[in-house]
Every structure is written in C-alpha cells, then in structure tokens.
Design a protein around this motif. Structure first.
Motif, mmCIF file in Angstrom:
data_model
loop_
_atom_site.group_PDB
_atom_site.id
_atom_site.type_symbol
_atom_site.label_atom_id
_atom_site.label_comp_id
_atom_site.label_asym_id
_atom_site.label_seq_id
_atom_site.Cartn_x
_atom_site.Cartn_y
_atom_site.Cartn_z
ATOM 1 N N ASP A 102 -2.176 -13.404 6.275
ATOM 2 C CA ASP A 102 -1.503 -13.618 4.983
ATOM 3 C C ASP A 102 -0.149 -14.285 5.159
ATOM 4 O OD1 ASP A 102 -3.606 -12.383 3.841
ATOM 5 O OD2 ASP A 102 -2.558 -10.574 3.218
ATOM 6 N N TYR A 103 0.624 -13.761 6.081
ATOM 7 C CA TYR A 103 1.961 -14.307 6.299
ATOM 8 C C TYR A 103 1.902 -15.755 6.766
ATOM 9 C CZ TYR A 103 4.624 -10.005 5.673
ATOM 10 O OH TYR A 103 5.234 -8.905 5.149
ATOM 11 N N ILE A 104 0.903 -16.028 7.629
ATOM 12 C CA ILE A 104 0.775 -17.386 8.161
ATOM 13 C C ILE A 104 0.448 -18.367 7.032
ATOM 14 C CG2 ILE A 104 -0.667 -18.825 9.660
ATOM 15 C CD1 ILE A 104 -0.847 -16.315 11.502
ATOM 16 N N LYS B 119 2.902 -4.497 6.335
ATOM 17 C CA LYS B 119 2.678 -5.481 7.395
ATOM 18 C C LYS B 119 3.997 -6.097 7.805
ATOM 19 C CE LYS B 119 -1.781 -6.727 5.517
ATOM 20 N NZ LYS B 119 -2.448 -7.716 4.681
ATOM 21 N N SER B 120 4.025 -6.577 9.029
ATOM 22 C CA SER B 120 5.268 -7.115 9.546
ATOM 23 C C SER B 120 5.115 -8.594 9.854
ATOM 24 C CB SER B 120 5.643 -6.361 10.822
ATOM 25 O OG SER B 120 6.738 -6.991 11.430
ATOM 26 N N PHE C 1 8.196 -11.952 -3.898
ATOM 27 C CA PHE C 1 7.165 -10.957 -4.181
ATOM 28 C C PHE C 1 7.347 -9.788 -3.223
ATOM 29 C CE2 PHE C 1 5.488 -15.006 -5.544
ATOM 30 C CZ PHE C 1 4.949 -14.714 -6.784
ATOM 31 N N LEU C 2 7.539 -8.619 -3.777
ATOM 32 C CA LEU C 2 7.742 -7.434 -2.938
ATOM 33 C C LEU C 2 6.575 -6.483 -3.154
ATOM 34 C CD1 LEU C 2 11.504 -6.822 -3.804
ATOM 35 C CD2 LEU C 2 10.641 -7.621 -1.610
ATOM 36 N N ASP C 3 5.770 -6.348 -2.132
ATOM 37 C CA ASP C 3 4.607 -5.465 -2.255
ATOM 38 C C ASP C 3 4.909 -4.160 -1.522
ATOM 39 O OD1 ASP C 3 2.133 -4.575 -2.940
ATOM 40 O OD2 ASP C 3 1.020 -5.815 -1.510
ATOM 41 N N LEU D 210 7.074 -13.501 0.408
ATOM 42 C CA LEU D 210 6.324 -12.273 0.181
ATOM 43 C C LEU D 210 6.717 -11.265 1.249
ATOM 44 C CD1 LEU D 210 3.850 -10.626 -1.022
ATOM 45 C CD2 LEU D 210 2.441 -11.857 0.605
ATOM 46 N N VAL D 211 7.034 -10.064 0.789
ATOM 47 C CA VAL D 211 7.302 -8.983 1.738
ATOM 48 C C VAL D 211 6.262 -7.906 1.506
ATOM 49 C CG1 VAL D 211 8.935 -7.200 2.454
ATOM 50 C CG2 VAL D 211 9.778 -9.432 1.733
#
Lengths: 265, 329, 266
Positions: free
Chosen positions: C103-105, B104-105, B177-179, B99-100
C-alpha cells in the motif's frame, strides 16, 4: 495428555503445515532436488555422448546416472530438512511460549522433523517408482534399498542436529539462514552430491576422509548401489559426530537461553 | 477537496468446497458471492476541514481510505480528490496526498528514521532547504529530534508513530489520510499525537480524514463527522448535531461526604443514577438546567466534588447502531 | 526535458537506496561478513566442480576447459550482480504482499515496479562482483578474445543482466496470485540453476523452450556463444527483442496483479 500424544499431535500439525500449500511445498522441497537431478543427468549425458561405453574413474554412463538417482534420494531423506528457521522464533520472542509449555522446544522441532521425514520418504519412494518405470533406474534390490534407507535416516539425524545448531545460534545472530546456506553449499560439494568423490583429486579425498562429509552422501549412495562399504566405520564415525554436535547443542542452548531470559524479551 | 458520488466497491469471492473434489468442481463451476464493502457513498469535504470517519469494524472505513488514496479502484461511482481521480494514480496526485496507517509502518525497520526521511525526500523531490526546515519544525513540535538517529526497531510504539506522522508530512501533502493513527498507544501518547495533528492543521490548513476507534480522537480534532455502517453512510454532519441526536443532554456527577437519600421530591422526576451506594450520583439533564440544578444540590447536600461530562459519543454510536431511525427524526 | 528530469529523479532515489542499504548492512556486521564468505564458498565450489570434471575428460560437447570456465564465470558474474542489486527485493516483495505494505509503495510518486524491485541492495555482494569480473577478464585472456570481443563484453553483460532481471521480475509477478510467495522465489532459484549451464547440455526440445519462450538459457549461452563464434550473431538481436517483449509483458502483468491485489484487500 500423555507425552507420546503430544508428540503425535505436533507431528500431525506440522504434517498439515507442510502439505497445506502443496504448490509451495513442491517448489521448495521437491522442485530443487528434481532440477538438481535433471541438470546433472543432462550434463553427464552430454559428457558421455561421444563414447557411451567409456569409463570415467570406473563409472559407465549407466553407473553415473544410477549414482545420481541415489544422490537424489539421499538428499531428500538425509539432508532434506533445511527449513528450520528457529532464529525467527527466537527473535520474534515466539520461543517464550515453549519456556512455559509442558513441551520442550527441541521436542517440538524434533517431532516436526519426524513428520517431515515421513513425507520425504514417501516422496522418495514415489519418485524412485517413476525412475524405475521409465527405465532411468535399471534395477532395484530391496535388501540394499532398506540398507541404504536406514543409512540415510541415520544421516538425517546428524543433519537435523547440525541444522538445530545453526538454528539456536539465532540467540546471538540475526540471520542464521546464511550459515545454513553456506553449510548446504559446502556439504553438497564435499559430500559427493555433485559427482562421485572418486572424481576428486587424490589429496582432496584423503583430507575428506577425516571429515564427516563423505558419510553424508557418498557412502549412503554406495550402500544403495550395493557396493562394499566399511559399515562399522560409517556407523561409529557418524555416531561420534552426532554425539559431538548434540553435546554442543546442549551447551549452546543453555547459554543462549540464559542470555535470552536475562535480556527479558 | 474531496468529492465522492455514489461510490461503490464490490468484492467478489467464490464459494469453495473443501478438498480435492471441491477444487476440481470450482474449476469449472464457481458460485460467486458478492459483498459490498462500500455502497452508494456520497461525500463532500471542503479544503482545510478535518473529518472523522467512524464506524464499527468491517464497516468499510479502510476500503474508503484505500479508494480515496488510489490504492484500490472503485467498482462504480466517482471520486475526485484534490482535483484528481485517485485510481489514475497520477504522479501529481500522489505528491498531494499522504496516508498514515496505525497498523503498518513505512519507516525502514533496521535503520534510523532519518535515513527513511532522506529517501522520502528523494521520492517526493523535496528541496533540501525545505526538507531541513520541515524536519526541524516537526521534530521540535513532536519532541523527537534526538530520535532521528536511533534505529527504528529500538523505538517505542508512540515514538515510532510520531516519526511515521513526520514521514508522511515531509512533502507537505494537501490531503492527509489517517487510518487509526493512535491505535495501541497509551493515553499520553494518544494525546501527543492528537495535539500535534491539531497544531499542524492550524498552521498548514490541510484537509484531514481521520478514522479511529477512539472517540477522543474525533472529539478533539473533528468538527464534522461521517458515520459508516455496513458500507453505507449513516450520518454526515457536524459533530455537535450528531451529539444532539440524543438531545442537549449532559451528565453531571456529584460526590457526597455521606450517602444521601433520593427520596426527596427534588430527585423524583429527574433521570438519576445512584453510584457507589449513594455516595455518588449521575444526573442526566438538559444543558439549560445546569446552573439551577447544580446550585440547588450544592446548597442542600454535603457535596465534596462534582463534574460534568458530555454524553460520550460511544453511547450515541451504540444507540444509532441499534436504532438507525433516530437519525431521521 | 521531462524525460531527462525523470531519469535524474530516479537516479537520486537510487542513490538513497544505496545509502539506506549500506546503513542497514552496517547494523548487521556479522551477517555482512558471513554473506561475503558464503559468496566465496559458492564461487569456489562452482570452479572446483568444473575443474574436477575436466581432470578426467577433454571436452564437454565441443567446449574445452577454458571455454566452459569462461561461461561459468560469465554466469557467476551475472549472479554476483543479481544477488547484490536484485535478489533481496524478490524476498521482500512476498513479505510486502503478505503484510499489505505494498500500500505504501503504491502511494509514492515513483513507479511501483521500480520501488519493489530495486529498493534493497546488498553491499556484501560487492567483493564477489569484483572477484567474478576479474576472473572473467582472466578467462577472457585464456580464450584469446579479440579486440571487438573485449569491446562487446561490457555491453553483453548489461544486456544479459537486463534480460535476466526482466525474466525474474515477470516470474515474481505471479506472487500477486499466490497466498504464499515463497515458493515462487524457489522457482526463480531453480531457473538460475538451469542457467548456470550452457544450452547444449539440454535436450533439443528443452533448449528451444528455454531459449525463446522462457529465455533463461539465453542469458548466459547467448552472449558466450556469440563471443566464441560470430556466426551466432542472431542471438544478440533475439535477446534485445525478448527484452522489449518482456518489458511490456511485465507492465501488463504488473497492472493485472495490482487489480488482483486490490480485490484481495479490503
């Protein structure tokens, strides 16, 4: 808008900010002071347990506890304001708005500080009331209370300019909280907040007399306790330090802001 | 590859009256407010497709993405992504997706990107040889090889986004998934990102779901399109048939040396708009009429420039939002 | 087999945590030095505090100077491990929750509890770990520890640290339910403050609570009592039991927290 109104409005905003998250405010500001008092109370109770009438360096158990109660009040009013994270403002570039507003950066922070102080004084008085009602504090002389309160507020001014200095070091340093915590650790220990300076070895006490530390907690407590204190010395020594730090602040700010605008952040 | 059946996410919040009395009241009596972020959403995406997910703010796009990736659990309905139920968050599943999020980074701010890549390599257990091949390839494609050793906080947004994309592709996900991957980027950076996704997709044939505010992203990348509004699906089909909703129309622009008069019989029954005080016109015509009309105008008027445009998707979107019935025609 | 390779996987991830953290620390060199000084100041003031008190008295409860010194050092050693290996994570967790970076975690094929609580390491704490552990040996010798005690010491440190960590993890989970997680970190610090003193200075009622339900006092007092007096042996199995309970409690609360996190994000 008149300038006084700007100050008043700023104070209002920071009042709202401080009290918005009540639970957090309790955990961050009141909680630590209470726990600190509670631990010290338990410790001294254990120490005096074997012989409650014993004197340690002139302190009976009751005197020791009274000392710590006033230490709580001084730490709340005199050194309570430590949440000054200007470094973040500086690094995030938020400071730029203050370079444009017709209201200075220092004015904003001083107004916030004043509002915080009012809150701290109210909390201190309520807590004192509880100490009195439960009999942990045996008696209270209003004359000495007001004298001590004035001394604590005087101390808080010095503490504020010192905190301000650590904040604007943020022009050069990313994480100024380290300096603030270090300052806190040294001050708590050397100012007599842990236990009366009378328990320190002779050599330490003699050296400390040349530093501002005893004036930050030890002397204000003595004033609250109604003991004889060199008032004049207290006023001019702390005053001299106050002016010194204020001067340093002005210089540091000027240099920092030049740095900052030159970097074009 | 991705299948959703009657997918629903309901958020429950409680009415809260202000002040202390409100807080006490809400303690024993709370009025629940139910809000559907997504409701009865069906979707079927085949392996290797690129799907654009469009909709206005708050339509439920991000909620959908979070359900597909297993970050949040659906209230009801079923999803299967790459053979897994996302909300179980199985390890095998997490290795298959990426997911990108443009806002957010996932790169560490204070260290070079390469350090973050190496950490991700360990998370996803990517063998060294594959890892090296991967970052070299992608670094070349994006032209960022020399940025690997630069502290992330010193990078521009465009550069950082390229590295974010790389970070999420290191483990060769099957579904990406590209948001909003191009949000806040300038036109050139947007195009770079688009080209990279296109190229990478051609080579690796992964499934991509893309949400974006920029229609160019969708037009450039997606053959198929899903439109979501108010948590419900409004359209699902090929991009072309979506565009067809407003007919086989094209816009043709002509610029003239001098202002022309439109009194001619020729322009009478056409859908024409006068721009720049008559020095430019926009004609909306059927695609099939393009040849005849253009040659007529070029021969009879002092044309110095002309170009055609598809009717922009934004306009189509707006009409659908205003009048959802057109889709059923 | 699967279990072993899983452990290897996590260790490999941890090695990356070490190097990313080192790389991060090196980009803030002034902070690095200041952090070391801050730790030294704290350690120093803790010793002087005890030393000055014992200048005027013989015993506190029944402990003489070198006994309390050993206890204080034990806690300082644990705290050094804690600041180095864990504490940054608690502060970052509240940030991650606020910004939605959690979310990333959650997407990573590694346990989210592991990533959240072990990701950041503070290399500047290493000198303090060395210092406090050396001092622990010094005060251990002053207390004439026997062979068995020396043998047990590393195990006791690990056990205490595990218990300490688990208590803090469980406390931190409450950040899921609070808008501003900062306060919880201060609550955690206040727990640490309590644990810095032996259990016997507190009233009986509090001692019971903090030795069982919220076993923060057990962290230091458990092993040190056992080292000085073998008849306190039962505290060690109690600590082990509590570690197990807290471990399961952590997973339970964590999953509840994630459910809550999911409903809060849209």
């Amino acid at each position: 808008m008149s300038h006084a109104k700007k100050w008043l409005q700023t104070m209002k905003i920071s009042w709202v900010k401080n009290t918005a998250y009540r639970f957090n405010f309790f955990l961050q500001v009141i909680g630590p002071a209470l726990i600190f008092f509670f631990v010290k109370y338990s410790l001294w109770k254990t120490i005096y347990k074997s012989s409650p009438e014993e004197m340690i360096q002139g302190y009976t158990f009751t005197a020791m506890i009274t000392y710590h109660i006033w230490s709580f009040v001084v730490s709340m009013i005199g050194q309570g304001h430590s949440a000054l994270d200007m470094a973040v403002d500086i690094r995030m570039g938020r400071i730029s708005s203050y370079l444009i507003y017709p209201f200075n950066f220092w004015e904003f922070h001083t107004a916030s500080f004043l509002s915080f102080q009012i809150l701290q004084i109210i909390i201190s008085i309520v807590t004192l009331g509880i100490f009195l009602a439960t009999g942990i504090l045996e008696s209270l002389s209003f004359f000495h209370f007001f004298l001590g309160l004035s001394a604590s507020i005087y101390v808080s001014l010095f503490w504020f300019v010192l905190q301000y200095l650590t904040g604007i070091i943020g022009f050069w340093l990313e994480e100024t909280w380290i300096i603030r915590v270090s300052l806190q650790v040294i001050t708590v220990f050397l100012s007599g907040a842990v236990f009366p300076l009378d328990l320190f070895p002779e050599v330490w006490r003699n050296i400390l007399d040349y530093t501002p530390f005893p004036y930050l907690t030890y002397y204000p407590i003595k004033i609250f306790m109604g003991q004889e204190v060199p008032y004049l010395k207290f006023i001019y020594t702390l005053g001299a330090w106050l002016i010194t730090v204020l001067t340093i602040n002005t210089i540091v700010w000027r240099r920092g802001i030049r740095n900052y605008t030159a970097a074009g952040m | 590859m991705i299948k959703a059946d009657k997918l629903t996410k309901k958020f429950t919040t409680y009415k809260k009256e202000p002040g202390l009395s409100g807080a006490i009241k809400s303690f024993y009596q709370r009025d629940a407010i139910h809000k559907y972020a997504v409701k009865d959403f069906d979707l079927d995406i085949k392996s290797g497709e690129i799907i654009g997910l469009l909709g206005p703010n708050g339509a439920g796009k991000t909620t959908l993405m979070k359900m597909f990736t297993g970050i949040i659990v659906p209230s009801s309905g079923e999803i299967v992504v790459a053979g897994h139920v996302p909300s179980k968050r199985e390890k095998a599943f997490r290795k298959k997706i990426a997911l990108v999020m443009g806002q957010k980074s996932q790169l560490w701010w204070d260290i070079p990107a390469l350090d973050s890549f190496l950490l991700l390599q360990k998370y996803y257990e990517v063998p060294d040889s594959k890892f090296n091949k991967k970052i070299n390839e992608m670094g070349e494609m994006l032209g960022v090889t020399e940025l690997f050793d630069v502290h992330v906080r010193k990078l521009s947004l465009g550069e950082r986004m390229k590295l974010e994309l790389m970070a999420s592709l290191l483990h060769e996900p099957e579904v990406l998934f590209l948001d909003e991957p191009t949000i806040g980027l300038d036109l050139i950076a947007q195009e770079n990102i688009r080209n990279f996704i296109k190229e990478y997709h051609e080579e690796n044939n992964l499934t991509v779901i893309l949400t974006s505010h920029y229609m160019q992203d969708v037009q450039a990348l997606c053959k198929d399109l899903v439109l979501i509004a108010g948590g419900e699906k409004a359209f699902d089909g090929p991009l072309k048939s979506f565009e067809k909703v407003l007919g086989h129309k094209k816009s043709v622009y002509f610029t003239f040396k001098d202002a022309i008069s439109l009194d001619d019989q020729f322009f009478k029954e056409k859908d024409v708009q006068v721009l720049k005080g008559g020095r430019e016109i926009e004609l909306k015509i059927d695609e099939s009429d393009l040849r005849d009309l253009s040659s007529h105008i070029i021969q009879n008027y002092p044309v110095i420039d002309f170009h055609t445009e598809k009717i922009p998707i934004e306009k189509v979107m707006k009409s659908i939002m205003k009048n959802p019935e057109i889709l059923n025609q | 087999m699967g279990f072993l390779s899983e452990i290897k996987h996590y260790l490999r991830v941890y090695r990356r945590y070490l190097s990313t953290s080192a790389s991060q620390a090196m980009s803030f060199r002034t902070s690095f030095v200041l952090l070391i000084i801050m730790d030294l100041l704290f350690t120093g003031s803790s010793y002087f505090k005890i030393s000055f008190i014992y200048d005027h008295i013989e015993v506190i409860d029944h402990w003489v100077r070198h006994q309390l010194m050993f206890f204080v050092t034990f806690m300082l050693a644990l705290n050094a491990l804690n600041t180095t290996l864990l504490s940054t994570n608690f502060w970052m967790f509240s940030d991650d929750l606020k910004t939605g970076n959690l979310d990333y975690i959650l997407l990573k094929p590694v346990s989210s509890i592991y990533i959240v609580f072990f990701r950041y390491i503070k290399p500047s704490g290493i000198p303090n770990i060395i210092l406090t552990h050396s001092l622990l040996i010094y005060f251990g010798m002053q207390n004439n520890l026997g062979f068995i005690e020396w043998l047990m010491l590393p195990f006791l440190i690990v056990l205490s640290f595990t218990l300490y960590a688990l208590i803090q993890f469980v406390i931190s989970c409450s950040m899921f339910w609070l808008i501003e997680g900062l306060g919880i970190n201060f609550l955690r610090l206040q727990m640490q403050e309590l644990a810095r003193w032996p259990d016997f200075i507190f009233s009986k009622y509090l001692r019971t609570v903090f030795m069982s339900a919220i076993p923060i006092l057990l962290v230091g007092s458990g092993p040190v009592h056992f080292i000085f007096d073998r008849s306190y042996w039962y505290l060690i199995p109690l600590m082990l039991l509590l570690c197990f309970i807290l471990y399961y409690l952590l997973h339970f609360i964590w999953n509840r927290g994630l459910t809550h996190y999911d409903s809060a994000s849209s």
